[in-house]
Design a protein around this motif. Structure first.
Motif, PDB file in Angstrom:
ATOM      1  N   ILE A 100       0.820  -1.208   0.000  1.00  0.00           N
ATOM      2  CA  ILE A 100       0.000   0.000   0.000  1.00  0.00           C
ATOM      3  C   ILE A 100       0.856   1.262   0.000  1.00  0.00           C
ATOM      4  CG2 ILE A 100      -1.724   1.302   1.322  1.00  0.00           C
ATOM      5  CD1 ILE A 100      -2.788  -1.506   2.239  1.00  0.00           C
ATOM      6  N   ASP A 101       1.922   1.294   0.811  1.00  0.00           N
ATOM      7  CA  ASP A 101       2.768   2.497   0.891  1.00  0.00           C
ATOM      8  C   ASP A 101       3.447   2.817  -0.438  1.00  0.00           C
ATOM      9  OD1 ASP A 101       2.063   2.722   3.544  1.00  0.00           O
ATOM     10  OD2 ASP A 101       3.958   1.936   4.318  1.00  0.00           O
ATOM     11  N   GLN A 102       3.726   1.789  -1.250  1.00  0.00           N
ATOM     12  CA  GLN A 102       4.375   2.000  -2.548  1.00  0.00           C
ATOM     13  C   GLN A 102       3.364   2.029  -3.696  1.00  0.00           C
ATOM     14  OE1 GLN A 102       5.344  -0.287  -0.286  1.00  0.00           O
ATOM     15  NE2 GLN A 102       7.499   0.009   0.126  1.00  0.00           N
ATOM     16  N   ASN A 103       2.080   1.828  -3.364  1.00  0.00           N
ATOM     17  CA  ASN A 103       1.013   1.800  -4.364  1.00  0.00           C
ATOM     18  C   ASN A 103       1.314   0.792  -5.482  1.00  0.00           C
ATOM     19  OD1 ASN A 103      -1.500   2.581  -5.363  1.00  0.00           O
ATOM     20  ND2 ASN A 103      -0.590   4.145  -6.686  1.00  0.00           N
ATOM     21  N   ARG A 104       1.727  -0.442  -5.061  1.00  0.00           N
ATOM     22  CA  ARG A 104       2.050  -1.488  -6.035  1.00  0.00           C
ATOM     23  C   ARG A 104       1.498  -2.830  -5.573  1.00  0.00           C
ATOM     24  NH1 ARG A 104       6.537  -0.348  -9.670  1.00  0.00           N
ATOM     25  NH2 ARG A 104       7.494   1.600  -9.066  1.00  0.00           N
ATOM     26  N   ARG A 105       1.066  -3.623  -6.523  1.00  0.00           N
ATOM     27  CA  ARG A 105       0.732  -5.026  -6.286  1.00  0.00           C
ATOM     28  C   ARG A 105       1.751  -5.837  -7.062  1.00  0.00           C
ATOM     29  NH1 ARG A 105      -5.821  -5.733  -6.313  1.00  0.00           N
ATOM     30  NH2 ARG A 105      -6.119  -4.482  -4.438  1.00  0.00           N
ATOM     31  N   VAL A 106       2.417  -6.733  -6.348  1.00  0.00           N
ATOM     32  CA  VAL A 106       3.527  -7.484  -6.934  1.00  0.00           C
ATOM     33  C   VAL A 106       3.355  -8.966  -6.630  1.00  0.00           C
ATOM     34  CG1 VAL A 106       6.049  -7.754  -6.930  1.00  0.00           C
ATOM     35  CG2 VAL A 106       5.048  -5.489  -6.642  1.00  0.00           C
ATOM     36  N   GLY A 107       3.680  -9.799  -7.591  1.00  0.00           N
ATOM     37  CA  GLY A 107       3.672 -11.242  -7.377  1.00  0.00           C
ATOM     38  C   GLY A 107       4.936 -11.665  -6.653  1.00  0.00           C
ATOM     39  N   CYS A 108       4.776 -12.455  -5.584  1.00  0.00           N
ATOM     40  CA  CYS A 108       5.908 -12.880  -4.759  1.00  0.00           C
ATOM     41  C   CYS A 108       5.871 -14.398  -4.583  1.00  0.00           C
ATOM     42  CB  CYS A 108       5.845 -12.241  -3.370  1.00  0.00           C
ATOM     43  SG  CYS A 108       5.856 -10.448  -3.363  1.00  0.00           S
ATOM     44  N   ARG A 109       7.039 -15.010  -4.613  1.00  0.00           N
ATOM     45  CA  ARG A 109       7.138 -16.432  -4.281  1.00  0.00           C
ATOM     46  C   ARG A 109       7.144 -16.579  -2.768  1.00  0.00           C
ATOM     47  NH1 ARG A 109      12.423 -18.013  -6.931  1.00  0.00           N
ATOM     48  NH2 ARG A 109      12.845 -15.872  -6.343  1.00  0.00           N
TER      49      ARG A 109
END
Length: 152
Positions: A59-68
């Motif tokens: 939320i703080d970086q305004n990003r949704r990222v795929g993580c293993r």
């Protein structure tokens, strides 16, 4: 395969996340999320039928990222910040010696192979110099090219 983390759980990313070419609008290799950042699990899927991939909303970086899964830990699990991470180019601050033989001296190039956050004497690393892997405390290392580490 059962997911370790569930929807809505707060998780911390334990290594820098860079664009592997699948994040739209950013150059491949660009830093997306800094290690230590906290996000929230939004979805769990699979990749190649043998890897769980978590969609994490930072939320703080305004990003949704795929993580293993191996890139994550619960937010409340102990976190020890480290200066270096896998593949960082490093040099020793002092000569590294085994049985009187100098393996690496300041200015020699090495590479981080593994980060050991829970080392009894503080963070340490498996560092490769001249074809040998050594256990080296964080205090004995520096970036090979200062200014290119820590967040790049």
């Amino acid at each position: 395969m059962r997911p370790k983390y569930e929807y809505g759980q707060a998780v911390r990313v334990i290594r820098n996340l860079r664009n592997d070419g699948t994040y739209p609008g950013e150059a491949t290799g660009r830093l997306l999320i800094r290690r230590g950042s906290v996000g929230y699990v939004r979805d769990v899927g699979t990749f190649l039928q043998d890897q769980l991939i978590y969609t994490v909303d930072f939320i703080d970086q305004n990003r949704r990222v795929g993580c293993r899964e191996q890139e994550l830990q619960l937010e409340n699990d102990p976190w020890i910040p480290t200066r270096f991470e896998f593949r960082d180019k490093i040099t020793p601050k002092i000569p590294l010696v085994i049985k009187g033989d100098v393996i690496a001296k300041p200015g020699d190039e090495g590479e981080i192979e593994k980060t050991l956050r829970d080392n009894p004497g503080g963070p340490a690393y498996h560092a490769r110099f001249s074809g040998r892997t050594l256990l080296v405390p964080e205090s004995a290392l520096d970036f090979l090219n200062p200014g290119l580490g820590e967040g790049t």
